[in-house]
Design an enzyme around this catalytic site. Structure first.
Site, PDB file in Angstrom:
ATOM      1  CE  LYS A 187      47.648 -50.308  74.757  1.00  0.00           C
ATOM      2  NZ  LYS A 187      48.228 -50.479  76.128  1.00  0.00           N
ATOM      3  CD  GLU A 262      61.889 -51.655  65.485  1.00  0.00           C
ATOM      4  OE1 GLU A 262      62.722 -52.551  65.720  1.00  0.00           O
ATOM      5  OE2 GLU A 262      62.063 -50.782  64.618  1.00  0.00           O
ATOM      6  CB  CYS A 296      64.435 -53.343  72.795  1.00  0.00           C
ATOM      7  SG  CYS A 296      64.735 -51.692  72.205  1.00  0.00           S
ATOM      8  CD  GLU A 395      64.086 -58.726  75.827  1.00  0.00           C
ATOM      9  OE1 GLU A 395      62.923 -59.094  75.650  1.00  0.00           O
ATOM     10  OE2 GLU A 395      64.610 -57.775  75.228  1.00  0.00           O
TER      11      GLU A 395
HETATM   12  P1  NAP Z   1      54.280 -56.061  75.672  1.00  0.00           P
HETATM   13  O1  NAP Z   1      53.647 -56.721  76.810  1.00  0.00           O
HETATM   14  O2  NAP Z   1      54.419 -56.805  74.411  1.00  0.00           O
HETATM   15  O3  NAP Z   1      53.450 -54.731  75.451  1.00  0.00           O
HETATM   16  C1  NAP Z   1      53.702 -53.844  74.387  1.00  0.00           C
HETATM   17  C2  NAP Z   1      52.444 -53.084  74.070  1.00  0.00           C
HETATM   18  O4  NAP Z   1      51.479 -53.990  73.540  1.00  0.00           O
HETATM   19  C3  NAP Z   1      51.794 -52.441  75.298  1.00  0.00           C
HETATM   20  O5  NAP Z   1      51.211 -51.219  74.905  1.00  0.00           O
HETATM   21  C4  NAP Z   1      50.749 -53.451  75.654  1.00  0.00           C
HETATM   22  O6  NAP Z   1      49.707 -52.900  76.424  1.00  0.00           O
HETATM   23  C5  NAP Z   1      50.274 -53.877  74.286  1.00  0.00           C
HETATM   24  N1  NAP Z   1      49.554 -55.139  74.234  1.00  0.00           N
HETATM   25  C6  NAP Z   1      49.532 -56.149  75.138  1.00  0.00           C
HETATM   26  N2  NAP Z   1      48.704 -57.137  74.725  1.00  0.00           N
HETATM   27  C7  NAP Z   1      48.201 -56.758  73.533  1.00  0.00           C
HETATM   28  C8  NAP Z   1      47.307 -57.356  72.602  1.00  0.00           C
HETATM   29  N3  NAP Z   1      46.749 -58.546  72.818  1.00  0.00           N
HETATM   30  N4  NAP Z   1      47.034 -56.686  71.456  1.00  0.00           N
HETATM   31  C9  NAP Z   1      47.595 -55.481  71.198  1.00  0.00           C
HETATM   32  N5  NAP Z   1      48.418 -54.855  72.062  1.00  0.00           N
HETATM   33  C10 NAP Z   1      48.731 -55.484  73.217  1.00  0.00           C
HETATM   34  O7  NAP Z   1      55.741 -55.553  75.980  1.00  0.00           O
HETATM   35  P2  NAP Z   1      56.220 -54.612  77.163  1.00  0.00           P
HETATM   36  O8  NAP Z   1      56.006 -55.365  78.416  1.00  0.00           O
HETATM   37  O9  NAP Z   1      55.611 -53.281  77.049  1.00  0.00           O
HETATM   38  O10 NAP Z   1      57.763 -54.403  76.821  1.00  0.00           O
HETATM   39  C11 NAP Z   1      58.706 -55.387  77.060  1.00  0.00           C
HETATM   40  C12 NAP Z   1      59.134 -56.085  75.772  1.00  0.00           C
HETATM   41  O11 NAP Z   1      59.204 -55.182  74.659  1.00  0.00           O
HETATM   42  C13 NAP Z   1      60.495 -56.686  75.855  1.00  0.00           C
HETATM   43  O12 NAP Z   1      60.479 -57.964  75.290  1.00  0.00           O
HETATM   44  C14 NAP Z   1      61.392 -55.746  75.038  1.00  0.00           C
HETATM   45  O13 NAP Z   1      62.537 -56.274  74.515  1.00  0.00           O
HETATM   46  C15 NAP Z   1      60.472 -55.274  73.992  1.00  0.00           C
HETATM   47  N6  NAP Z   1      60.873 -53.941  73.519  1.00  0.00           N
HETATM   48  C16 NAP Z   1      61.404 -53.813  72.279  1.00  0.00           C
HETATM   49  C17 NAP Z   1      61.831 -52.591  71.815  1.00  0.00           C
HETATM   50  C18 NAP Z   1      62.413 -52.444  70.442  1.00  0.00           C
HETATM   51  O14 NAP Z   1      62.573 -51.350  69.976  1.00  0.00           O
HETATM   52  N7  NAP Z   1      62.769 -53.500  69.756  1.00  0.00           N
HETATM   53  C19 NAP Z   1      61.667 -51.452  72.597  1.00  0.00           C
HETATM   54  C20 NAP Z   1      61.130 -51.604  73.851  1.00  0.00           C
HETATM   55  C21 NAP Z   1      60.726 -52.858  74.298  1.00  0.00           C
HETATM   56  P3  NAP Z   1      49.705 -53.007  78.036  1.00  0.00           P
HETATM   57  O15 NAP Z   1      51.114 -53.004  78.502  1.00  0.00           O
HETATM   58  O16 NAP Z   1      48.962 -51.790  78.443  1.00  0.00           O
HETATM   59  O17 NAP Z   1      48.987 -54.280  78.383  1.00  0.00           O
END
Ligand code: NAP
Ligand code: MG
Length: 493
Positions: A187, A262, A296, A395
């Site tokens: 997803k 992650e 990240c 962040e």
């Molecule tokens: P996010 O909002 O947490 O979304 C991550 C994924 O989870 C997306 O596919 C999102 O779908 C999905 N999601 C959202 N709500 C959900 C729920 N209730 N149940 C299951 N899945 C759900 O994060 P993001 O905005 O994509 O990325 C930003 C964050 O990710 C930052 O904090 C960053 O540091 C972190 N990040 C970490 C790493 C690492 O390797 N440690 C790598 C990249 C990013 P939708 O977006 O389609 O709603």
């Protein structure tokens, strides 16, 4: 003109995309779609399926059947590796078009997506070679018994991906999961689906059987929540925000399946006064401007020994002033942020910090001719930032580097560790002893000395300490995350 005719005129080149389930493209069961916006100009140029429970059910069922009765887990590790190797070659043969598509979809500059796609190919190459290198142990037992271990796939792996590096994330999750014989349902984030869908098609071309890899697109709270709570999955690999990580881990707990998380970071560069500043400058800058700070592992805190503050501020300030942000297809240093929400969030964090008196050392510019509808943010160097200021602790996920002074080695370590996160760090010094001591004391999953990054880092185990998450991906450790030990005990008398 009717409303329908008007919308046709407005969106003449919009391309519709569907889910990828059981080897075929399928629209959402109820036909709903989501518009895909280019971050450089705010224009809709494609649609994706807005999946619900029925679509997730279909994708998980396909992966379940492919695992329980299909060919993939029963294929020898060597032959699985051959399919992954073909996938790597196919990715390289489409490198330019994948990089162009990713740049338009997520707003990254082309140079950066080209590098991401190259790393993606390397993931498949690496795990192609690794697939048949995972052995087990023979365990000494009393006479009459022989015991040994083998690594078995977990089953159906659910991969929930963030929007910031969809191609690299695809490689990081899919290649080791498939190498071990799992089947996968992805997803991707709704802002970053297009390359993931194309890659699923390429995987079939490479020889992956139908159902072994499925992609459902849609919103996190709908498709993501349905996938993470699905009773027929066996494991979740999640990358994203700490808040959603909590929800996913709760879903995994209720379902009694394992999960790797992650999450984010607030990664420090510790710059001692004997460091080679000229060598550090482009590497540190790149670590915060690559993907406009939306990584990240963004090196978002620059900790500088007080005796070197003036020299460092001058050097980095001049460099930041020369940086330009612009559309993904123009020669710039960085592109726009992913969407209007992130744009608003980063601008609001910046104006709060500046309003609280945090000094701006230097800022870059927005390239002439950039669309006012694009999500551009100038790269910013702030400092000295008070240690307790929110911009130095939270962040940002934008191109904002906070400079913080420290006095000596122990103050540097205390400051580096004064964060709930622990994803990555760098130590910059010509004194090998000091650099080694610091690297051992910083709590982070990866610590670089006199550098930051090593190619794509595919070979290097990666993951968080503290609130940056748990579990390890990349390198050979990923093969352990995506498999379980089976112990066989033979009583032969
Ligand atoms: P996010 O909002 O947490 O979304 C991550 C994924 O989870 C997306 O596919 C999102 O779908 C999905 N999601 C959202 N709500 C959900 C729920 N209730 N149940 C299951 N899945 C759900 O994060 P993001 O905005 O994509 O990325 C930003 C964050 O990710 C930052 O904090 C960053 O540091 C972190 N990040 C970490 C790493 C690492 O390797 N440690 C790598 C990249 C990013 P939708 O977006 O389609 O709603
Ligand atoms: Mg987009």
């Amino acid at each position: 003109m009717s409303a329908q005719a008007a919308s046709k005129v407005e969106k003449p080149t919009v391309k519709d995309h569907a889910n990828f389930i059981d080897g075929k493209m399928r629209p959402a069961a109820d036909g709903r779609t989501i518009d895909v916006v280019c971050p450089s100009d705010g224009q809709v140029f494609a649609t994706i399926a807005r999946s619900g429970q029925a679509d997730v059910d279909a994708a998980v069922r396909a992966a379940r059947v492919a695992f329980d009765t299909g060919a993939w887990p029963r294929t020898s590790a060597t032959d699985r590796g051959r399919v992954l190797a073909r996938m790597s070659e196919l990715i390289l043969s489409e490198r330019e078009s994948l990089a162009r598509l990713e740049a338009k979809d997520v707003g990254k500059i082309y140079r950066s997506t080209f590098s991401d796609v190259t790393v993606l190919a390397r993931y498949f190459e690496f795990y192609a070679g690794a697939a048949d290198k995972i052995g087990g142990d023979v365990i000494p037992l009393p006479t009459g018994f022989t015991a040994f271990t083998i690594r078995e796939p977990l089953g159906v792996v659910a991969g929930i991906l963030p929007w910031n590096s969809p191609t690299q994330m695809f490689g990081r999750v899919v290649s080791p999961a498939l190498a071990m014989g799992n089947t996968v349902v992805l997803k991707p984030a709704e802002d970053a689906c297009l390359t993931v869908l194309r890659l699923a098609e390429l995987a079939m071309e490479a020889g992956l059987p139908d159902g072994a890899l499925n992609v459902v697109t849609g919103y996190g709270h709908e498709a993501g929540a349905a996938l993470s709570a699905h009773p027929a999955i066996d494991f979740i690999s999640f990358t994203g925000s700490p808040e959603v990580g909590t929800l996913v881990q709760q879903a995994a707990a209720a379902n009694h399946v394992g999960v790797t998380l992650e999450l984010g970071g607030k990664s420090p560069h510790i710059l001692f006064d004997d460091a080679d500043f000229a060598a550090a400058l482009p590497i540190i800058t790149n670590s915060i401007i690559v993907n406009s700070g939306q990584t990240c592992v963004a090196g978002s805190r620059l900790l500088v020994q007080a005796s070197a503050i003036d020299r460092v501020s001058e050097l980095f300030g001049a460099h930041f002033q020369s940086l330009s942000t612009g559309p993904h297809d123009v020669e710039c240093d960085l592109g726009p942020l992913i969407n209007a929400k992130q744009h608003k969030r980063v601008n609001s964090m910046l104006s709060t910090a500046i309003g609280e008196g945090v000094p701006v050392i230097a800022e870059g510019r927005i390239a002439d001719g950039s669309s006012p509808a694009g999500y551009f943010v100038r790269p910013m160097l702030l400092g000295p930032v008070p240690r307790q200021n929110t911009i130095a602790r939270k962040e940002v996920f934008g191109p904002v580097l906070s400079l913080l002074p420290f006095t000596d080695e122990s103050d540097a370590i205390a400051l580096a560790n004064d964060t709930p996160f622990g994803l990555a760090a760098a130590v910059w010094s010509r004194d090998v002893g000091r650099a080694m001591r610091a690297s051992r004391q910083v709590r982070a999953g990866q610590v670089y000395i006199n550098g930051y990054g090593a190619g794509g880092g595919v070979e290097l185990p990666f993951g968080g300490f503290k609130k940056s998450g748990h579990g390890r991906e990349k390198g050979m450790e990923a093969l352990h995350e995506f498999s379980a030990t089976k112990t066989v005990i033979l009583n032969h008398g």
